[in-house]
Structure formats: C-alpha cells, structure tokens
Write a protein that holds these residues in place. Structure first.
Motif, PDB file in Angstrom:
ATOM      1  N   PHE A  26      55.886   2.572 -65.571  1.00 45.04           N
ATOM      2  CA  PHE A  26      55.810   1.477 -64.607  1.00 45.04           C
ATOM      3  C   PHE A  26      56.517   1.879 -63.320  1.00 45.04           C
ATOM      4  O   PHE A  26      57.658   2.327 -63.339  1.00 45.04           O
ATOM      5  N   LEU A  27      55.817   1.731 -62.199  1.00 45.46           N
ATOM      6  CA  LEU A  27      56.367   2.072 -60.893  1.00 45.46           C
ATOM      7  C   LEU A  27      57.162   0.918 -60.284  1.00 45.46           C
ATOM      8  O   LEU A  27      57.961   1.126 -59.379  1.00 45.46           O
TER       9      LEU A  27
ATOM     10  N   ALA B 272      45.245   0.535 -68.499  1.00 51.30           N
ATOM     11  CA  ALA B 272      45.929   1.510 -67.640  1.00 51.30           C
ATOM     12  C   ALA B 272      45.108   1.803 -66.389  1.00 51.30           C
ATOM     13  O   ALA B 272      45.671   1.929 -65.294  1.00 51.30           O
ATOM     14  N   GLN B 273      43.784   1.883 -66.525  1.00 48.35           N
ATOM     15  CA  GLN B 273      42.928   2.122 -65.357  1.00 48.35           C
ATOM     16  C   GLN B 273      43.098   1.019 -64.320  1.00 48.35           C
ATOM     17  O   GLN B 273      43.226   1.296 -63.123  1.00 48.35           O
ATOM     18  N   ASP B 274      43.105  -0.213 -64.775  1.00 40.52           N
ATOM     19  CA  ASP B 274      43.240  -1.339 -63.852  1.00 40.52           C
ATOM     20  C   ASP B 274      44.610  -1.339 -63.185  1.00 40.52           C
ATOM     21  O   ASP B 274      44.728  -1.581 -61.978  1.00 40.52           O
TER      22      ASP B 274
ATOM     23  N   GLN C 272      48.270   0.185 -58.403  1.00 40.08           N
ATOM     24  CA  GLN C 272      49.473   0.976 -58.149  1.00 40.08           C
ATOM     25  C   GLN C 272      50.712   0.366 -58.796  1.00 40.08           C
ATOM     26  O   GLN C 272      51.799   0.336 -58.214  1.00 40.08           O
ATOM     27  N   ILE C 273      50.539  -0.096 -60.028  1.00 38.12           N
ATOM     28  CA  ILE C 273      51.646  -0.662 -60.793  1.00 38.12           C
ATOM     29  C   ILE C 273      52.201   0.371 -61.767  1.00 38.12           C
ATOM     30  O   ILE C 273      53.400   0.404 -62.021  1.00 38.12           O
TER      31      ILE C 273
ATOM     32  N   GLU D 178      39.335  10.813 -63.193  1.00 38.36           N
ATOM     33  CA  GLU D 178      39.121   9.760 -62.195  1.00 38.36           C
ATOM     34  C   GLU D 178      40.434   9.139 -61.739  1.00 38.36           C
ATOM     35  O   GLU D 178      40.548   8.667 -60.608  1.00 38.36           O
ATOM     36  N   LEU D 179      41.438   9.136 -62.629  1.00 36.99           N
ATOM     37  CA  LEU D 179      42.737   8.546 -62.294  1.00 36.99           C
ATOM     38  C   LEU D 179      43.677   9.543 -61.614  1.00 36.99           C
ATOM     39  O   LEU D 179      44.828   9.208 -61.328  1.00 36.99           O
TER      40      LEU D 179
END
Length: 191
Positions: free
Chosen positions: A21-22, A53-55, A60-61, A103-104
């Motif tokens: 988590f950022l 996780a993709q969402d 940018q969380i 993609e991520l």
C-alpha cells in the motif's frame, strides 16, 4: 480486457498477488488479516486477488510486487531448459498472469521473458501433440500450464482430424459436368 464468461480468465484473475500500500487506506482493514483496526497502514504488504490489485494500481493506491513464480531463480531454471520445468506447480495460469503483470508495469523484462519461455516450450509441445497417441493423456500433460494444455489439445485434435481425413479414401471426385462431352455445331459463326 477480461472475458466475462471465460472460466479460465475468472480463475486466473482470482490468483493472489502481493501488494504494497502506497497510502493509508481507511476502512480497508478487512483486506489485511494482521490489521488490528479498520485501516491499512502505508507500506503494509497485503495479498490481494489480481482483479482487485489491477484496480488499485490504476488508482495508484498499491504497488504490485513480482510474484515468486517470476523471480530470478525461476527465470534461470526456465532459461536453462524451458521444456523440463513444471510451470503448472508454480502458477497454473503462468502466461496469462504474466501478461496481466506486464500491463501493470511490474517488471520491464517480464514480457520478453514470457515470450522466450513460450517459444522454448512451444516447439516441444507441438512435437508431442502431433505424435501423441490419440487416446489417453500422456505423462507430461500435468506439467503444462492451462494455456499450454489448450494448445496441446488443439494440436492433438488437429492431428486426429487430419488422420481421419487422410484415411477416408478418395478425396478428389470428378465433377458431374466434366463427365459430359460437348458437341459443336458444325456451322461456322461468321457465315
């Protein structure tokens, strides 16, 4: 984009990936089993399903950590001899999950690595599919990932259809119109 009705895609999206988590996430404590309150602290490492996780990466969380099935040790094993490695035990959806992680932007070298791995395994897979017995499952099928299993079955079905076509007998027939002889009118056209 995910195929809503494809069971393989649904199962692949449900694979857990490790995320960091950022930012502090209030009210998301249920995601972290080690959280004592209803919040997730900044820097917490939490395993989340890939679809979630993709969402969260797009918002940018969180940041996705590279799964252990793609680490340097596994890559060296695969690059040494791609055909002998049991990728299914590492991740049943190895290629599909790797493509989602590309993609991520988890690792810039992951895309070329996946391509080289599939190239190295495809030739052997195709040879085995075309020479496999038409009944039963060979011993190596449990070592294949889901994508490779579908490729193997498609190759084997193709060979089955080819052998059936080949053994059916005459494949070329004379058209009925070619059997009749045309007669010419003896009078010339210009007279």
């Amino acid at each position: 984009m995910a195929n809503y009705y494809d069971i393989h895609d649904i199962l692949m999206q449900d694979e857990n990936v490790s995320t960091v988590f950022l930012h502090k996430a209030n009210g998301a404590g249920f995601l972290d089993p080690s959280s004592e309150d209803n919040n997730v602290a900044r820097g917490s490492v939490v395993d989340l399903p890939l679809w979630l996780a993709q969402d969260l990466v797009q918002r940018q969380i969180v940041h996705v950590k590279l799964p252990s099935c793609f680490n340097a040790r596994v890559r060296k094993e695969v690059q040494a001899d791609p055909a002998c490695i049991d990728l299914r035990s590492k991740c049943p959806f190895y290629y599909e999950m790797g493509c989602k992680l590309v993609e991520l932007n988890v690792d810039p070298t992951l895309g070329p690595y996946l391509l080289d791995t599939l190239r190295g395994r495809y030739k052997d897979l195709l040879c085995k599919a075309l020479t496999a017995t038409l009944t039963g499952n060979p011993k190596f099928v449990p070592l294949l990932t889901e994508e490779e299993t579908r490729l193997f079955e498609a190759g084997r079905d193709s060979m089955k259809a080819f052998k059936k076509w080949r053994l059916q007998g005459p494949r070329l027939e004379r058209a009925a119109i070619l059997g009749r002889k045309r007669t010419r009118d003896p009078t010339p056209i210009w007279s």
